[in-house]
Design an enzyme around this catalytic site. Structure first.
Site, PDB file in Angstrom:
ATOM      1  N   TYR A 142     -11.105  15.265  -4.549  1.00 37.47           N
ATOM      2  CA  TYR A 142      -9.880  14.912  -5.317  1.00 37.47           C
ATOM      3  C   TYR A 142      -9.199  16.324  -6.090  1.00 37.47           C
ATOM      4  O   TYR A 142      -8.101  16.120  -6.339  1.00 37.47           O
ATOM      5  CB  TYR A 142     -11.027  14.369  -6.637  1.00 37.47           C
ATOM      6  CG  TYR A 142     -10.017  13.698  -7.653  1.00 37.47           C
ATOM      7  CD1 TYR A 142      -9.094  12.707  -7.450  1.00 37.47           C
ATOM      8  CD2 TYR A 142      -9.586  14.385  -8.792  1.00 37.47           C
ATOM      9  CE1 TYR A 142      -8.373  12.032  -8.535  1.00 37.47           C
ATOM     10  CE2 TYR A 142      -9.008  13.853 -10.090  1.00 37.47           C
ATOM     11  CZ  TYR A 142      -8.334  12.911  -9.525  1.00 37.47           C
ATOM     12  OH  TYR A 142      -7.687  12.300 -10.828  1.00 37.47           O
ATOM     13  N   SER A 187      -3.367  15.195 -13.283  1.00 35.72           N
ATOM     14  CA  SER A 187      -4.790  15.310 -13.605  1.00 35.72           C
ATOM     15  C   SER A 187      -5.231  16.576 -14.291  1.00 35.72           C
ATOM     16  O   SER A 187      -4.530  17.530 -13.904  1.00 35.72           O
ATOM     17  CB  SER A 187      -5.759  14.692 -12.795  1.00 35.72           C
ATOM     18  OG  SER A 187      -7.131  15.036 -12.968  1.00 35.72           O
ATOM     19  N   ASP A 235       0.820  -1.296   0.208  1.00 38.07           N
ATOM     20  CA  ASP A 235       0.011  -0.035  -0.145  1.00 38.07           C
ATOM     21  C   ASP A 235       0.888   1.408  -0.025  1.00 38.07           C
ATOM     22  O   ASP A 235       1.759   1.446   0.696  1.00 38.07           O
ATOM     23  CB  ASP A 235      -1.041   0.052   1.363  1.00 38.07           C
ATOM     24  CG  ASP A 235      -1.785   1.065   1.244  1.00 38.07           C
ATOM     25  OD1 ASP A 235      -1.661   2.117   0.983  1.00 38.07           O
ATOM     26  OD2 ASP A 235      -3.185   0.511   1.452  1.00 38.07           O
TER      27      ASP A 235
END
Length: 278
Positions: A160, A147, A64
């Site tokens: 986000y 992004s 993780d």
């Protein structure tokens, strides 16, 4: 393939078991690199190994990205297996499925913020912390998956969007701190047909963007982006990663984000305001 842009490169990719991470891993292998892919799903990682032509150039680590010790171990295993580390691709992330503030309870804001920022931002920071010493040795580079939400609103909800704005700032800060030994850049991707999941804290861990693409039919209107007829498959977004990882092709480039978003930046706003229905 021999003689690619990344011949002899050793790369560690977080979130490498699916989506853009897997596509980048496959493209880097095609360009001559050896790759360690890190992810939480062991079966998916092993599926990648089975699918490639030369499994000897792939190493897997089940971990993780919120676990700094596991990331340090992944770096050490990469160096042990391939002799060095040239490139870190910080990529693992979750999306909030555009869950707006007005649709979140105070408890959801609290828990989802911690999860999204831990994966999307802290995961990148921990990976960089684990890798920088080895990257200094090779004068290597870090490539972060950013992004369109790193620059523009409504590519996600507030959680986000804030996390991806933070990643952009992190990329720029590390580009300064690690220069001149390590280059740090980003690839700001737009929407794609990928298995990106949502946060467990919002009960969205089982939801995949790919499901939305699968529902589209011939009468579905195109997405509101200029290059709306371009491919949305992850493999079509991998070129900038290769460019930024290649010292020969992008040696003077650092602190830069390449937008691969179908032209969202030139589209303008689709709506005058987001809260007219409040």
């Amino acid at each position: 393939m021999s003689g690619g842009w990344l011949e002899g490169n050793a790369t560690l990719i977080t979130g490498g078991g699916s989506g853009i991470g897997r596509a980048v891993a496959e493209r880097f292998l095609a360009e001559g690199a050896s790759v360690t892919i890190l992810g939480r799903d062991k079966d998916r990682l092993e599926e990648v190994v089975r699918s490639v032509a030369d499994p000897s150039r792939v190493h897997t680590v089940t971990a993780d990205v919120r676990d700094g010790a596991a990331l340090a171990a992944a770096v050490a295993e990469t160096v042990e297996r391939f002799g060095k580390l040239d490139t870190l691709v910080a990529n693992a992330g979750v999306w909030d499925y555009q869950r707006q503030l007005t649709r979140l309870s105070p408890e959801e804001v609290d828990t989802a913020f911690d999860e999204i920022f831990s994966v999307n931002v802290k995961g990148y920071l921990l990976a960089a912390q684990a890798a920088w010493r080895e990257l200094v040795k090779t004068r290597g580079s870090i490539v972060m998956t950013l992004s369109n939400a790193s620059f523009y609103v409504n590519g996600g909800g507030p959680l986000y969007t804030a996390s991806k704005h933070a990643c952009l700032g992190l990329m720029r800060e590390l580009a300064y701190e690690l220069a001149p030994k390590v280059r740090v850049n980003g690839v700001a991707c737009g929407g794609m047909n990928t298995d990106l999941r949502g946060p467990e804290s919002l009960a969205l861990a089982g939801r995949s963007i790919s499901a939305s693409f699968a529902k589209k039919g011939p009468d579905t209107p195109p997405p509101p982006i200029p290059l709306h007829d371009s491919s949305t498959e992850p493999r079509d977004f991998t070129g900038p990663y290769v460019l930024l990882a290649s010292r020969a092709q992008s040696g003077p480039i650092t602190g830069h984000a390449i937008s691969v978003d179908g032209g969202i930046g030139v589209r303008g706003f689709a709506r005058a305001a987001g809260g007219d229905d409040l």
